[in-house]
Design a protein around this motif. Structure first.
Motif, mmCIF file in Angstrom:
data_model
loop_
_atom_site.group_PDB
_atom_site.id
_atom_site.type_symbol
_atom_site.label_atom_id
_atom_site.label_comp_id
_atom_site.label_asym_id
_atom_site.label_seq_id
_atom_site.Cartn_x
_atom_site.Cartn_y
_atom_site.Cartn_z
ATOM 1 N N LEU A 44 0.848 -1.195 0.000
ATOM 2 C CA LEU A 44 0.000 0.000 0.000
ATOM 3 C C LEU A 44 0.882 1.244 0.000
ATOM 4 N N GLU A 45 0.440 2.271 -0.712
ATOM 5 C CA GLU A 45 1.129 3.555 -0.654
ATOM 6 C C GLU A 45 0.611 4.380 0.510
ATOM 7 N N GLN A 46 -0.636 4.124 0.874
ATOM 8 C CA GLN A 46 -1.230 4.765 2.036
ATOM 9 C C GLN A 46 -2.408 3.925 2.515
ATOM 10 N N VAL A 47 -2.758 4.125 3.777
ATOM 11 C CA VAL A 47 -3.872 3.380 4.353
ATOM 12 C C VAL A 47 -5.165 4.096 3.976
ATOM 13 N N GLN A 48 -6.052 3.364 3.301
ATOM 14 C CA GLN A 48 -7.370 3.894 2.971
ATOM 15 C C GLN A 48 -8.355 3.468 4.058
ATOM 16 N N GLU A 49 -8.572 2.162 4.167
ATOM 17 C CA GLU A 49 -9.492 1.621 5.164
ATOM 18 C C GLU A 49 -8.742 0.844 6.237
ATOM 19 N N SER A 50 -7.800 -0.005 5.822
ATOM 20 C CA SER A 50 -7.014 -0.768 6.781
ATOM 21 C C SER A 50 -5.676 -1.139 6.156
ATOM 22 N N GLY A 51 -4.738 -1.458 7.014
ATOM 23 C CA GLY A 51 -3.412 -1.842 6.554
ATOM 24 C C GLY A 51 -2.735 -2.696 7.598
ATOM 25 N N LEU A 52 -1.700 -3.386 7.176
ATOM 26 C CA LEU A 52 -0.916 -4.236 8.053
ATOM 27 C C LEU A 52 0.542 -3.818 7.884
ATOM 28 N N LEU A 53 1.151 -3.438 8.976
ATOM 29 C CA LEU A 53 2.556 -3.072 8.963
ATOM 30 C C LEU A 53 3.325 -4.313 9.391
ATOM 31 N N ALA A 54 4.139 -4.853 8.500
ATOM 32 C CA ALA A 54 4.837 -6.110 8.749
ATOM 33 C C ALA A 54 6.341 -5.896 8.662
ATOM 34 N N ILE A 55 7.062 -6.550 9.585
ATOM 35 C CA ILE A 55 8.516 -6.455 9.572
ATOM 36 C C ILE A 55 9.136 -7.833 9.783
ATOM 37 N N ALA A 56 10.303 -8.012 9.199
ATOM 38 C CA ALA A 56 11.127 -9.200 9.431
ATOM 39 C C ALA A 56 12.541 -8.701 9.672
ATOM 40 N N VAL A 57 13.160 -9.239 10.698
ATOM 41 C CA VAL A 57 14.528 -8.841 11.036
ATOM 42 C C VAL A 57 15.341 -10.074 11.398
ATOM 43 N N ARG A 58 16.636 -9.905 11.353
ATOM 44 C CA ARG A 58 17.569 -10.906 11.880
ATOM 45 C C ARG A 58 18.143 -10.344 13.166
ATOM 46 N N LEU A 59 18.187 -11.182 14.167
ATOM 47 C CA LEU A 59 18.806 -10.843 15.446
ATOM 48 C C LEU A 59 19.654 -12.043 15.819
ATOM 49 N N GLY A 60 20.961 -11.904 15.688
ATOM 50 C CA GLY A 60 21.832 -13.054 15.857
ATOM 51 C C GLY A 60 21.501 -14.054 14.773
ATOM 52 N N SER A 61 21.293 -15.292 15.144
ATOM 53 C CA SER A 61 20.955 -16.323 14.167
ATOM 54 C C SER A 61 19.445 -16.506 14.019
ATOM 55 N N ASN A 62 18.677 -15.637 14.645
ATOM 56 C CA ASN A 62 17.219 -15.756 14.658
ATOM 57 C C ASN A 62 16.563 -14.817 13.655
ATOM 58 N N ARG A 63 15.552 -15.337 12.975
ATOM 59 C CA ARG A 63 14.712 -14.497 12.120
ATOM 60 C C ARG A 63 13.431 -14.233 12.895
ATOM 61 N N MET A 64 13.091 -12.964 13.002
ATOM 62 C CA MET A 64 11.914 -12.585 13.793
ATOM 63 C C MET A 64 10.931 -11.837 12.899
ATOM 64 N N LEU A 65 9.661 -12.151 13.053
ATOM 65 C CA LEU A 65 8.585 -11.512 12.317
ATOM 66 C C LEU A 65 7.670 -10.809 13.297
#
Length: 104
Positions: free
Chosen positions: A80-101
């Motif tokens: 989405l370029e902007q939230v009209q009605e609803s949106g989901l902000l999602a992230i994935a990162v690496r922390l050490g050897s762990n992948r976190m969502l």
């Protein structure tokens, strides 16, 4: 709703692989999403601003390596370029050897 530890970290079986220090550092994931939520509640609906707020907060913990930060439609997962009605902000990162969502 996501069940969270007092730090805001989402409860997950993956958390057992985190050291105590990494658990403390991982709390930035939720803090970053809450920062974007504050902007959203203040009227900011643009993906660029919300994503930038998350990334800025994540950068405060140098051991966090973001893989992606995206604002997407909650059903189709299309960006989405902007939230009209609803949106989901999602992230994935690496922390050490762990992948976190995380999402909000």
């Amino acid at each position: 709703p996501t069940v969270r530890e007092p730090s805001g970290l989402a409860m997950s079986s993956r958390n057992q692989y985190l050291s105590n220090e990494e658990r403390d550092q991982a709390a930035v994931l939720y803090r970053s999403l809450k920062r974007a939520e504050e902007l959203f509640r203040g009227g900011d609906r643009l993906a660029g601003a919300l994503v930038a707020a998350v990334k800025s907060e994540l950068e405060t913990v140098p051991t966090i390596a973001p893989e992606y930060v995206e604002l997407v439609h909650p059903v189709t997962l299309m960006p989405l370029e902007q939230v009209q009605e609803s949106g989901l902000l999602a992230i994935a990162v690496r922390l050490g050897s762990n992948r976190m969502l995380e999402h909000l």
